[in-house]
Design a protein around this motif. Structure first.
Motif, PDB file in Angstrom:
ATOM      1  N   ARG A 180       0.821  -1.217   0.000  1.00  0.00           N
ATOM      2  CA  ARG A 180       0.000   0.000   0.000  1.00  0.00           C
ATOM      3  C   ARG A 180       0.854   1.267   0.000  1.00  0.00           C
ATOM      4  NH1 ARG A 180      -4.637  -2.253  -1.648  1.00  0.00           N
ATOM      5  NH2 ARG A 180      -5.274  -3.971  -0.294  1.00  0.00           N
ATOM      6  N   GLU A 181       1.932   1.243   0.758  1.00  0.00           N
ATOM      7  CA  GLU A 181       2.811   2.403   0.868  1.00  0.00           C
ATOM      8  C   GLU A 181       4.257   1.966   0.664  1.00  0.00           C
ATOM      9  OE1 GLU A 181       2.282   3.993   4.734  1.00  0.00           O
ATOM     10  OE2 GLU A 181       0.236   4.682   4.381  1.00  0.00           O
ATOM     11  N   ASP A 182       5.082   2.853   0.173  1.00  0.00           N
ATOM     12  CA  ASP A 182       6.515   2.611   0.083  1.00  0.00           C
ATOM     13  C   ASP A 182       6.812   1.233  -0.507  1.00  0.00           C
ATOM     14  OD1 ASP A 182       9.271   2.999   0.364  1.00  0.00           O
ATOM     15  OD2 ASP A 182       9.295   2.182   2.396  1.00  0.00           O
ATOM     16  N   THR A 183       6.294   0.990  -1.718  1.00  0.00           N
ATOM     17  CA  THR A 183       6.491  -0.319  -2.337  1.00  0.00           C
ATOM     18  C   THR A 183       7.941  -0.553  -2.736  1.00  0.00           C
ATOM     19  OG1 THR A 183       5.769   0.626  -4.453  1.00  0.00           O
ATOM     20  CG2 THR A 183       4.113  -0.529  -3.146  1.00  0.00           C
ATOM     21  N   SER A 184       8.794   0.466  -2.600  1.00  0.00           N
ATOM     22  CA  SER A 184      10.220   0.250  -2.840  1.00  0.00           C
ATOM     23  C   SER A 184      10.792  -0.762  -1.845  1.00  0.00           C
ATOM     24  CB  SER A 184      10.994   1.573  -2.722  1.00  0.00           C
ATOM     25  OG  SER A 184      10.854   2.124  -1.421  1.00  0.00           O
ATOM     26  N   SER A 185      10.094  -0.951  -0.714  1.00  0.00           N
ATOM     27  CA  SER A 185      10.553  -1.951   0.254  1.00  0.00           C
ATOM     28  C   SER A 185      10.523  -3.353  -0.354  1.00  0.00           C
ATOM     29  CB  SER A 185       9.678  -1.908   1.510  1.00  0.00           C
ATOM     30  OG  SER A 185       8.311  -2.183   1.188  1.00  0.00           O
ATOM     31  N   ILE A 186       9.593  -3.595  -1.267  1.00  0.00           N
ATOM     32  CA  ILE A 186       9.510  -4.896  -1.929  1.00  0.00           C
ATOM     33  C   ILE A 186      10.694  -5.086  -2.861  1.00  0.00           C
ATOM     34  CG2 ILE A 186       8.123  -6.345  -3.461  1.00  0.00           C
ATOM     35  CD1 ILE A 186       5.644  -4.951  -2.351  1.00  0.00           C
ATOM     36  N   ASN A 187      11.073  -4.020  -3.569  1.00  0.00           N
ATOM     37  CA  ASN A 187      12.253  -4.098  -4.436  1.00  0.00           C
ATOM     38  C   ASN A 187      13.516  -4.351  -3.630  1.00  0.00           C
ATOM     39  OD1 ASN A 187      10.739  -3.683  -6.756  1.00  0.00           O
ATOM     40  ND2 ASN A 187      11.046  -1.470  -6.743  1.00  0.00           N
ATOM     41  N   ARG A 188      13.603  -3.737  -2.454  1.00  0.00           N
ATOM     42  CA  ARG A 188      14.786  -3.971  -1.612  1.00  0.00           C
ATOM     43  C   ARG A 188      14.866  -5.429  -1.181  1.00  0.00           C
ATOM     44  NH1 ARG A 188      13.383   1.225   0.341  1.00  0.00           N
ATOM     45  NH2 ARG A 188      12.241   0.373   2.136  1.00  0.00           N
ATOM     46  N   LEU A 189      13.714  -6.022  -0.894  1.00  0.00           N
ATOM     47  CA  LEU A 189      13.693  -7.437  -0.533  1.00  0.00           C
ATOM     48  C   LEU A 189      14.271  -8.288  -1.655  1.00  0.00           C
ATOM     49  CD1 LEU A 189      12.791 -10.058   0.915  1.00  0.00           C
ATOM     50  CD2 LEU A 189      10.507  -9.676  -0.070  1.00  0.00           C
ATOM     51  N   PHE A 190      13.790  -8.073  -2.873  1.00  0.00           N
ATOM     52  CA  PHE A 190      14.218  -8.946  -3.968  1.00  0.00           C
ATOM     53  C   PHE A 190      15.610  -8.582  -4.485  1.00  0.00           C
ATOM     54  CE2 PHE A 190       9.673  -9.749  -3.844  1.00  0.00           C
ATOM     55  CZ  PHE A 190       9.706 -11.134  -3.777  1.00  0.00           C
ATOM     56  N   SER A 191      16.073  -7.374  -4.217  1.00  0.00           N
ATOM     57  CA  SER A 191      17.475  -7.071  -4.475  1.00  0.00           C
ATOM     58  C   SER A 191      18.361  -7.904  -3.557  1.00  0.00           C
ATOM     59  CB  SER A 191      17.759  -5.576  -4.263  1.00  0.00           C
ATOM     60  OG  SER A 191      17.119  -4.789  -5.241  1.00  0.00           O
TER      61      SER A 191
END
Length: 209
Positions: A180-191
């Motif tokens: 919902r918010e700050d979906t860049s956190s998902i990219n950091r996970l998969f990085s």
């Protein structure tokens, strides 16, 4: 290809996490059947498998299945302490015999539900959501106070609790994610996932007690 298996209780946000990462948006309702999602990310093809397609009680089949898995992502919801505890007491012990050499990650989903102080700075213990002040207790005829029990707000899993459990389970890292918010956190996970699966020697120094 990096094949990632997501596990955790129903309703914690596994499917929403996968859908948001691959589709960059997340509908309100998603099917609850086994699904896989694929995406090219940072030069790597990533396949996300939501829920286990095998019966873990069938040991030979489960052993063969996990030979094809490159990363394991344990998921819980930050507003559900039960799902957090089950990562430690159910999901990890259940899969531990099959994943001894697979990089694993711990993810707190729905981090947008956390109190803002927890997101920004971390808190050393579970925090309760603010509750309105209780009404004045009624006074009985003899002058004593008949105070009703106070209901506490829901508990949340803070960053420190999640990070400590990730270390205890010898996970590569802990992540808080939100669709919902700050979906860049998902990219950091998969990085982090692609980095650790490309460099398997960079394993966590923590050991399970």
């Amino acid at each position: 290809m990096v094949r990632c298996q997501l596990v955790g209780d129903a309703g914690v946000g596994k499917r929403s996490l996968a859908h948001q990462f691959v589709m960059t948006h997340c509908p309100q309702h998603l099917p609850s059947t086994f699904e896989s999602y694929c995406k090219i990310y940072e030069g790597q093809e990533i396949e996300l498998l939501v829920d286990l397609p095998v019966d873990v009680h069938n040991v030979p089949m489960t052993e063969e299945y996990f030979k094809t898995v490159d990363a394991l992502i344990f998921c819980f919801s930050v507003d559900n302490l039960g799902s957090f505890e089950r990562c430690q007491k159910h999901w990890f012990p259940l899969l531990r015999p099959f994943i001894y050499d697979i990089p694993s990650f711990l993810v707190g989903c729905k981090s947008d539900l956390l109190p803002r102080t927890s997101i920004l700075s971390g808190i050393t213990s579970p925090v309760r959501s603010p509750s309105p002040p209780p009404p004045p207790p009624p006074t009985m005829e003899n002058g004593t106070s008949n105070t009703p029990p106070l209901s506490a707000g829901p508990l949340f899993v803070t960053w420190e609790l999640g990070d400590n459990l990730a270390r205890q389970l010898a996970c590569q890292s802990y992540h808080e994610c939100s669709t919902r918010e700050d979906t860049s956190s998902i990219n950091r996970l998969f990085s982090s996932v692609t980095d650790k699966t490309k460099n398997p020697s960079q394993s966590c120094v923590c050991t399970v007690q």
